[in-house]
Design an enzyme around this catalytic site. Sequence first.
Site, PDB file in Angstrom:
ATOM      1  N   LYS A  38      59.407  17.773  42.973  1.00 58.59           N
ATOM      2  CA  LYS A  38      60.369  18.372  43.904  1.00 58.59           C
ATOM      3  C   LYS A  38      61.562  18.994  43.193  1.00 58.59           C
ATOM      4  CE  LYS A  38      62.975  14.264  44.558  1.00 58.59           C
ATOM      5  NZ  LYS A  38      64.393  14.248  44.582  1.00 58.59           N
ATOM      6  N   THR A  39      62.036  18.350  42.132  1.00 54.07           N
ATOM      7  CA  THR A  39      63.174  18.929  41.426  1.00 54.07           C
ATOM      8  C   THR A  39      62.771  20.264  40.820  1.00 54.07           C
ATOM      9  OG1 THR A  39      63.907  16.700  40.912  1.00 54.07           O
ATOM     10  CG2 THR A  39      64.975  18.491  39.731  1.00 54.07           C
ATOM     11  N   ASP A 223      68.800  18.276  48.276  1.00 54.33           N
ATOM     12  CA  ASP A 223      67.881  17.333  47.655  1.00 54.33           C
ATOM     13  C   ASP A 223      67.932  16.016  48.418  1.00 54.33           C
ATOM     14  OD1 ASP A 223      66.158  16.284  45.801  1.00 54.33           O
ATOM     15  OD2 ASP A 223      67.713  15.818  44.334  1.00 54.33           O
ATOM     16  N   GLU A 224      66.882  15.229  48.365  1.00 51.43           N
ATOM     17  CA  GLU A 224      66.853  13.913  49.020  1.00 51.43           C
ATOM     18  C   GLU A 224      67.345  13.999  50.469  1.00 51.43           C
ATOM     19  OE1 GLU A 224      65.395  11.579  47.541  1.00 51.43           O
ATOM     20  OE2 GLU A 224      65.955  11.417  45.428  1.00 51.43           O
ATOM     21  N   GLN A 254      60.078   7.982  51.633  1.00 52.16           N
ATOM     22  CA  GLN A 254      60.944   7.362  50.635  1.00 52.16           C
ATOM     23  C   GLN A 254      62.363   7.163  51.161  1.00 52.16           C
ATOM     24  OE1 GLN A 254      60.418   8.335  46.318  1.00 52.16           O
ATOM     25  NE2 GLN A 254      59.268  10.048  47.124  1.00 52.16           N
ATOM     26  N   ARG A 609      56.207   4.311  41.400  1.00 50.14           N
ATOM     27  CA  ARG A 609      56.918   4.430  40.119  1.00 50.14           C
ATOM     28  C   ARG A 609      55.953   4.326  38.955  1.00 50.14           C
ATOM     29  NH1 ARG A 609      59.944   7.371  41.745  1.00 50.14           N
ATOM     30  NH2 ARG A 609      58.769   7.108  43.658  1.00 50.14           N
TER      31      ARG A 609
END
Length: 729
Positions: A38-39, A223-224, A254, A609
């Site tokens: 995503k980044t 973002d987020e 998330q 993770r």
Amino acid sequence: MNTDDLSYLLNDLNDAQRQAVAAPPDRQRVLAGAGSGKTRVLVHRIAWLIQVEQASPYSVLAVTFTNKAAAEMRGRIQSLLGQHLQGMWVGTFHGLAHRLLRAHWQEAGLPEHFQILDSDDQHRLIRRVIKDLNLDEQRWPPKQAQIFINSRKDEGLRPQNIQANGDLFLATQRNIYAAYEAACQRAGAIDFSELLLRALDLWRNHPGLLEHYQRRFRHLLVDEFQDTNAVQYAWLRLLGQSGDSLMVVGDDDQSIYGWRGAKIQNIFQFCTDFPDARTVRLEQNYRSSATILNAANAVIAHNQERLGKELWTEGSQGEPIALYAAFNEYDEARYVTEQIRQAIGRGLARQDIAILYRSNAQSRVLEESLLREGIPYRIYGGQRFFERAEIKNAMAYLCVIHNPHQDAALERIINLPTRGIGDKTLDQLRDYARAHQVSLWTALHQSLERALISGRAASALLGFVQLLEELTQAVQGASLPRLTQILIERSGLWEYHRNEKGEKARTRLENLEELVNAAAAFEQDWDSSETPTPLAGFLAHASLESGEQQAAEHEDSVQLMTLHTAKGLEFPLVFMVGMEEGLFPHQMSLEEPGRLEEERRLAYVGITRAMQRLVMSHAEVRHLYGKEVRHALSRFVREIPSALIHSIRLSGNSGRASGLATSAPRLSESKGTAVAGTELKVGQLVRHALFGVGVLQAFEGSGAHTRVQIKFDTEGTKWLMLSHAKLES
DNA sequence: CGGTCGGCAGTTTTT
DNA sequence: CTGCCGACCG
């Protein structure tokens, strides 16, 4: 446009990513699964807008939640574009709100030198306010009021928006809120939630200003997005309404910060508020093995409230997920430590290994175990640099030198080091300040002038005034680090902390020295366009960036952190410990379905993770608050298809299929019984390299899984894996 | 003013 | 079992 030159923007993107990046300016909701890049999409989108759509960097605003994420994005934009940000705004919500309020303090109804209260300062002030309202602190705990106030603010509610309807609780909380707000206004201080709400009000109340920023920020990226609260969302809606492009990136699966005001509904709401918005799903994962992704997909599928997404990979199946049923938390730690030792032995770097747990309290036993085996580790969490008492003390001096009318800072240092200004005197000053609507500093001066304060207290106050004058003199023209050093020394803080006894004192002095270094570093890259002086900038920096989590440790070490902290990170080898009902999902989340879903998202975050290998563990018996408790295996483990799990059972009974039920280990503890396949007998004396001499009490299992219980003379009773314990008869 | 004792509560964290 | 806070005492 020559597309050849731009191939670098799209080359290593998959179809979905390309769809998001290479669209003409539009409104997009990108649902980015864990590890789906995503980044990369955000950064490439910005580059695309600038390179292809000819957007001016000046018209781009990118918002994140943490300073770390903002710094990373800045770095990646710069390296992709090969140039500096050129007027682009990339920062946190709070950072940007702060910048707005600094620029428009008058319109926002703030004094020019308003200060930011951290939650510690806020707590003190609320406590003060409750006292001033003559409320019983037992009945109205400051902590509770703080939570009440902050959550109202996060929802965008002022005291006047709260209808008590005869409810005593609500009415009282509202009164505390109102009195607190008045106290903040008088002190020229704003807390973190207020920063956002004020910035929103600034726009709401000044349409001209809003229009100015709407015209400027044609391109908005968030973002987020799943972590935004009501105020942040309102902010985006206002600003994004008329822009050219708006991209929100997030993952409803998330969303783990609902308890602090994040509204997962914003992700759903977005498409209602922006009916023309497209939704792009990023589901291809570049991080984890297929096994790990399948486990994550299976777990999260149990949630009701989600948009739906399924992670997949082109990569291989990978290893099964290991599940270790530990006897107790010590055995769990021992097993994890042993696995880590082996992984390191196979050549894995320590920093590629993470141990994740639900709550911080779980770290202690793990630490002890790692320490015993001499494995370096690093714990995330705990106190941050700028939150340490000694640092806050020093910063309060800097703050008061900058502007003495900052009550929170003045209160902190007026009697530190102690100089005979007691509670009674302070109360008098506070009363005066409140009655005359002035700052404490003004109250102090006027009380002295009007001789409202008597002999000893008066001379103590006078001494304080003189000290501040001296300090102000001493720092004239000094550089920021020099100024910091002078203040620490001449205020008596250094002496004060040096006289403290114990190990703590030494660390405190080291931290104060570190603060001088931090000041020097800050002055180096201080941006004179943002704040008038380095000092002003440093003060803002300290309150907005609580400080990196002590990056001092450069040694390669195993990473220990909570599941929350792990969000956004990845590790080849991940341990999720304490997979037990009551611990994870946590007891406090079991009642409400909504909370339970959030816990499940946390499990999803944890699982995703892991890149190559995931090891889960649970303990049959655990010591909690001094009591022994037995927890059932976490439902989150049971929600993983058993085919993906390799259970490691204590009894070493490998005959059974991969069922998850962990039978109680068969314990052999009758004296003289020989430990299967060895010379050892129950009751005999043994020697361990680390723990010394002890008596073999019992054993369980056989072969590679044999564990023995030994009562050591000095180290208490322990369970050890026989194959690794290196016992001597 | 600073130290000690007893009571009590006890997720998750960023800004 | 901790750790924190408030009360109390020297």
